[in-house]
Design a protein around this motif. Sequence first.
Motif, PDB file in Angstrom:
ATOM      1  N   PHE A   1       0.830  -1.204   0.000  1.00 17.35           N
ATOM      2  CA  PHE A   1       0.000   0.000   0.000  1.00 17.35           C
ATOM      3  C   PHE A   1       0.865   1.255   0.000  1.00 17.35           C
ATOM      4  O   PHE A   1       0.581   2.221  -0.715  1.00 17.35           O
ATOM      5  CB  PHE A   1      -0.927   0.025   1.226  1.00 17.35           C
ATOM      6  N   LEU A   2       1.920   1.260   0.814  1.00 17.92           N
ATOM      7  CA  LEU A   2       2.820   2.424   0.843  1.00 17.92           C
ATOM      8  C   LEU A   2       3.497   2.641  -0.506  1.00 17.92           C
ATOM      9  O   LEU A   2       3.611   3.771  -0.978  1.00 17.92           O
ATOM     10  CB  LEU A   2       3.876   2.245   1.932  1.00 17.92           C
ATOM     11  N   ALA A   3       3.955   1.562  -1.117  1.00 20.32           N
ATOM     12  CA  ALA A   3       4.613   1.674  -2.420  1.00 20.32           C
ATOM     13  C   ALA A   3       3.641   2.157  -3.486  1.00 20.32           C
ATOM     14  O   ALA A   3       3.990   2.984  -4.335  1.00 20.32           O
ATOM     15  CB  ALA A   3       5.230   0.345  -2.824  1.00 20.32           C
ATOM     16  N   LEU A   4       2.411   1.663  -3.459  1.00 23.37           N
ATOM     17  CA  LEU A   4       1.405   2.112  -4.415  1.00 23.37           C
ATOM     18  C   LEU A   4       1.090   3.591  -4.197  1.00 23.37           C
ATOM     19  O   LEU A   4       0.945   4.352  -5.157  1.00 23.37           O
ATOM     20  CB  LEU A   4       0.143   1.257  -4.302  1.00 23.37           C
ATOM     21  N   ALA A   5       1.019   3.995  -2.943  1.00 25.99           N
ATOM     22  CA  ALA A   5       0.799   5.417  -2.635  1.00 25.99           C
ATOM     23  C   ALA A   5       1.955   6.261  -3.169  1.00 25.99           C
ATOM     24  O   ALA A   5       1.733   7.321  -3.775  1.00 25.99           O
ATOM     25  CB  ALA A   5       0.645   5.616  -1.134  1.00 25.99           C
ATOM     26  N   ALA A   6       3.186   5.791  -2.973  1.00 26.35           N
ATOM     27  CA  ALA A   6       4.354   6.529  -3.478  1.00 26.35           C
ATOM     28  C   ALA A   6       4.333   6.596  -4.997  1.00 26.35           C
ATOM     29  O   ALA A   6       4.618   7.644  -5.590  1.00 26.35           O
ATOM     30  CB  ALA A   6       5.641   5.862  -2.990  1.00 26.35           C
ATOM     31  N   THR A   7       3.976   5.482  -5.645  1.00 18.99           N
ATOM     32  CA  THR A   7       3.895   5.443  -7.106  1.00 18.99           C
ATOM     33  C   THR A   7       2.902   6.477  -7.613  1.00 18.99           C
ATOM     34  O   THR A   7       3.212   7.260  -8.517  1.00 18.99           O
ATOM     35  CB  THR A   7       3.476   4.030  -7.572  1.00 18.99           C
ATOM     36  N   LEU A   8       1.710   6.471  -7.046  1.00 15.35           N
ATOM     37  CA  LEU A   8       0.667   7.400  -7.502  1.00 15.35           C
ATOM     38  C   LEU A   8       1.014   8.846  -7.186  1.00 15.35           C
ATOM     39  O   LEU A   8       0.733   9.751  -7.986  1.00 15.35           O
ATOM     40  CB  LEU A   8      -0.675   7.031  -6.875  1.00 15.35           C
ATOM     41  N   LEU A   9       1.616   9.084  -6.026  1.00 19.60           N
ATOM     42  CA  LEU A   9       1.981  10.447  -5.650  1.00 19.60           C
ATOM     43  C   LEU A   9       3.014  11.023  -6.616  1.00 19.60           C
ATOM     44  O   LEU A   9       2.862  12.139  -7.117  1.00 19.60           O
ATOM     45  CB  LEU A   9       2.516  10.475  -4.217  1.00 19.60           C
ATOM     46  N   VAL A  10       4.059  10.254  -6.903  1.00 21.71           N
ATOM     47  CA  VAL A  10       5.109  10.730  -7.814  1.00 21.71           C
ATOM     48  C   VAL A  10       4.556  10.882  -9.227  1.00 21.71           C
ATOM     49  O   VAL A  10       4.793  11.899  -9.885  1.00 21.71           O
ATOM     50  CB  VAL A  10       6.321   9.771  -7.792  1.00 21.71           C
ATOM     51  N   ARG A  11       3.791   9.915  -9.698  1.00 22.19           N
ATOM     52  CA  ARG A  11       3.230   9.987 -11.047  1.00 22.19           C
ATOM     53  C   ARG A  11       2.333  11.212 -11.198  1.00 22.19           C
ATOM     54  O   ARG A  11       2.469  11.993 -12.127  1.00 22.19           O
ATOM     55  CB  ARG A  11       2.444   8.724 -11.361  1.00 22.19           C
TER      56      ARG A  11
END
Length: 174
Positions: free
Chosen positions: A130-140
């Motif tokens: 979940f944290l990695a997906l959040a980081a992915t979406l935030l950066v994208r």
Amino acid sequence: MSGPTDALLITAAVVLILVRQFRARRISADRRWWVMPAVLAFLAVREPGVLDPHHHAESALLIAAELLIGLATGAGWAWTTRIWTEPDGTVWSRGTKASVAVWIVGIGLRVGLFAIGAVLGVHQDSSALFLALAATLLVRSGILVWRSRSLSTAQLRGPAYGDRVTSPSRKESM
């Protein structure tokens, strides 16, 4: 949350994101682009057991690596997404074949991290995902908003990648 619930939520989020990636979508430069990543991060950190109590260091390293992969995937996804402006000034985006490659590499790296954790005997909770997906979406999202703001009316004219547009539109030159 339970394992099946986590798996269902993660699968639903990834499917929703992937389906939306290949549709032309208007980029809104409002301040709400960070809401979905914030919700995912909240879901990740609200559950106990983010770190394995018996392998703190290894668990923390795996989460850090997961976050780095998430950040890199988000940046790669954003930079491989085609953006363009329509004659009315709206900015649109659509994923490309290179975006699929970024996702495949990111998922492969995550599977590799999971395998490393399993070999080390580290209990891995879905919170890291979940944290990695959040980081992915935030950066994208952040990069796409930044790129959309950098488009000017002096850009090249022509159809956006993958679109069958009859009227000319301005697109980002890369």
